[in-house]
Design a protein around this motif. Sequence first.
Motif, PDB file in Angstrom:
ATOM      1  N   GLU A 153       0.763  -1.286  -0.020  1.00  0.00           N
ATOM      2  CA  GLU A 153      -0.206  -0.057  -0.030  1.00  0.00           C
ATOM      3  C   GLU A 153       0.848   1.490   0.227  1.00  0.00           C
ATOM      4  O   GLU A 153       0.425   2.488  -0.296  1.00  0.00           O
ATOM      5  CB  GLU A 153      -0.945   0.079   1.164  1.00  0.00           C
ATOM      6  CG  GLU A 153      -0.346  -0.064   2.561  1.00  0.00           C
ATOM      7  CD  GLU A 153      -0.079  -1.503   3.207  1.00  0.00           C
ATOM      8  OE1 GLU A 153       0.561  -1.470   4.106  1.00  0.00           O
ATOM      9  OE2 GLU A 153      -0.284  -2.263   2.089  1.00  0.00           O
ATOM     10  N   THR A 154       2.082   1.002   0.324  1.00  0.00           N
ATOM     11  CA  THR A 154       3.041   2.211   0.171  1.00  0.00           C
ATOM     12  C   THR A 154       3.814   2.472  -1.132  1.00  0.00           C
ATOM     13  O   THR A 154       4.255   3.454  -1.209  1.00  0.00           O
ATOM     14  CB  THR A 154       4.114   2.175   1.412  1.00  0.00           C
ATOM     15  OG1 THR A 154       4.943   1.067   1.149  1.00  0.00           O
ATOM     16  CG2 THR A 154       3.495   2.175   2.794  1.00  0.00           C
ATOM     17  N   LEU A 155       3.656   1.479  -1.894  1.00  0.00           N
ATOM     18  CA  LEU A 155       4.195   1.620  -3.197  1.00  0.00           C
ATOM     19  C   LEU A 155       3.549   2.791  -4.000  1.00  0.00           C
ATOM     20  O   LEU A 155       2.199   2.671  -3.907  1.00  0.00           O
ATOM     21  CB  LEU A 155       4.421   0.257  -3.736  1.00  0.00           C
ATOM     22  CG  LEU A 155       5.278  -0.790  -3.193  1.00  0.00           C
ATOM     23  CD1 LEU A 155       5.106  -2.174  -3.917  1.00  0.00           C
ATOM     24  CD2 LEU A 155       6.607  -0.371  -3.097  1.00  0.00           C
ATOM     25  N   SER A 156       4.197   3.179  -4.884  1.00  0.00           N
ATOM     26  CA  SER A 156       3.587   4.105  -5.889  1.00  0.00           C
ATOM     27  C   SER A 156       2.899   3.371  -7.052  1.00  0.00           C
ATOM     28  O   SER A 156       3.073   2.077  -7.313  1.00  0.00           O
ATOM     29  CB  SER A 156       4.555   4.933  -6.512  1.00  0.00           C
ATOM     30  OG  SER A 156       5.403   4.470  -7.409  1.00  0.00           O
ATOM     31  N   GLN A 195      -4.886   5.796  -2.916  1.00  0.00           N
ATOM     32  CA  GLN A 195      -5.474   7.046  -2.133  1.00  0.00           C
ATOM     33  C   GLN A 195      -4.516   6.753  -0.892  1.00  0.00           C
ATOM     34  O   GLN A 195      -5.174   6.067  -0.089  1.00  0.00           O
ATOM     35  CB  GLN A 195      -7.043   7.087  -2.096  1.00  0.00           C
ATOM     36  CG  GLN A 195      -7.530   7.238  -3.403  1.00  0.00           C
ATOM     37  CD  GLN A 195      -9.130   7.187  -3.211  1.00  0.00           C
ATOM     38  OE1 GLN A 195      -9.539   6.823  -2.185  1.00  0.00           O
ATOM     39  NE2 GLN A 195      -9.898   7.459  -4.217  1.00  0.00           N
ATOM     40  N   GLY A 196      -3.624   7.746  -0.420  1.00  0.00           N
ATOM     41  CA  GLY A 196      -2.819   7.412   0.790  1.00  0.00           C
ATOM     42  C   GLY A 196      -2.540   6.280   0.842  1.00  0.00           C
ATOM     43  O   GLY A 196      -1.697   5.750   0.093  1.00  0.00           O
ATOM     44  N   ASN A 197      -2.735   5.542   1.936  1.00  0.00           N
ATOM     45  CA  ASN A 197      -2.291   4.096   2.213  1.00  0.00           C
ATOM     46  C   ASN A 197      -3.077   3.119   1.807  1.00  0.00           C
ATOM     47  O   ASN A 197      -3.198   1.997   2.349  1.00  0.00           O
ATOM     48  CB  ASN A 197      -2.009   4.037   3.904  1.00  0.00           C
ATOM     49  CG  ASN A 197      -0.612   4.493   4.075  1.00  0.00           C
ATOM     50  OD1 ASN A 197       0.322   4.716   3.304  1.00  0.00           O
ATOM     51  ND2 ASN A 197      -0.366   5.018   5.298  1.00  0.00           N
ATOM     52  N   GLY A 250      -4.560  -2.029   2.454  1.00  0.00           N
ATOM     53  CA  GLY A 250      -4.509  -0.800   3.202  1.00  0.00           C
ATOM     54  C   GLY A 250      -5.930  -0.332   3.856  1.00  0.00           C
ATOM     55  O   GLY A 250      -6.857  -1.078   3.594  1.00  0.00           O
ATOM     56  N   GLU A 251      -5.868   0.799   4.131  1.00  0.00           N
ATOM     57  CA  GLU A 251      -7.226   1.189   4.542  1.00  0.00           C
ATOM     58  C   GLU A 251      -7.471   2.727   4.254  1.00  0.00           C
ATOM     59  O   GLU A 251      -6.765   3.692   3.817  1.00  0.00           O
ATOM     60  CB  GLU A 251      -7.007   1.621   6.296  1.00  0.00           C
ATOM     61  CG  GLU A 251      -6.918   0.344   6.929  1.00  0.00           C
ATOM     62  CD  GLU A 251      -6.908   0.491   8.574  1.00  0.00           C
ATOM     63  OE1 GLU A 251      -7.017   1.688   8.973  1.00  0.00           O
ATOM     64  OE2 GLU A 251      -6.311  -0.456   9.256  1.00  0.00           O
TER      65      GLU A 251
END
Length: 126
Positions: A57-60, A90-92, A123-124
């Motif tokens: 979820e942190t990857l682009s 969207q964000g995380n 992610g959330e």
Amino acid sequence: MAYSLKNQRGLTFLSILFILGLLAFFVLLTLKIAPIYMNHSKVVNALSAVESTPDVETLSKRDIMISFNKRFDMNYVENVDKNDIEIIKQGNYVKVEIVYERVEKIIGNLSVLVEFNESFEAGETE
């Protein structure tokens, strides 16, 4: 010498020909459709591998797409291109959806259409 219907057994030549034709059609269908599903299993494996990537979820979007391209090249995935992959970030929170279809010609103007839709969310939402 008279024969009754009770003594006659077996299939006629036409019924054997019909059964063999039907069998040949289903073998042809299997030979045409099986590679489509084998290719799809490679797509599902690549999707699962990307989903199990730590902190996906942190990857682009670009990094996720590069990961898919590497896995598709390594596994010889066909008929899926970058336009079939939709990444929503969207964000995380990330949602990846792969939607594609495959049309395989069988005989003459007879074709089979197979549609696939696979996705995952990580992610959330904020």
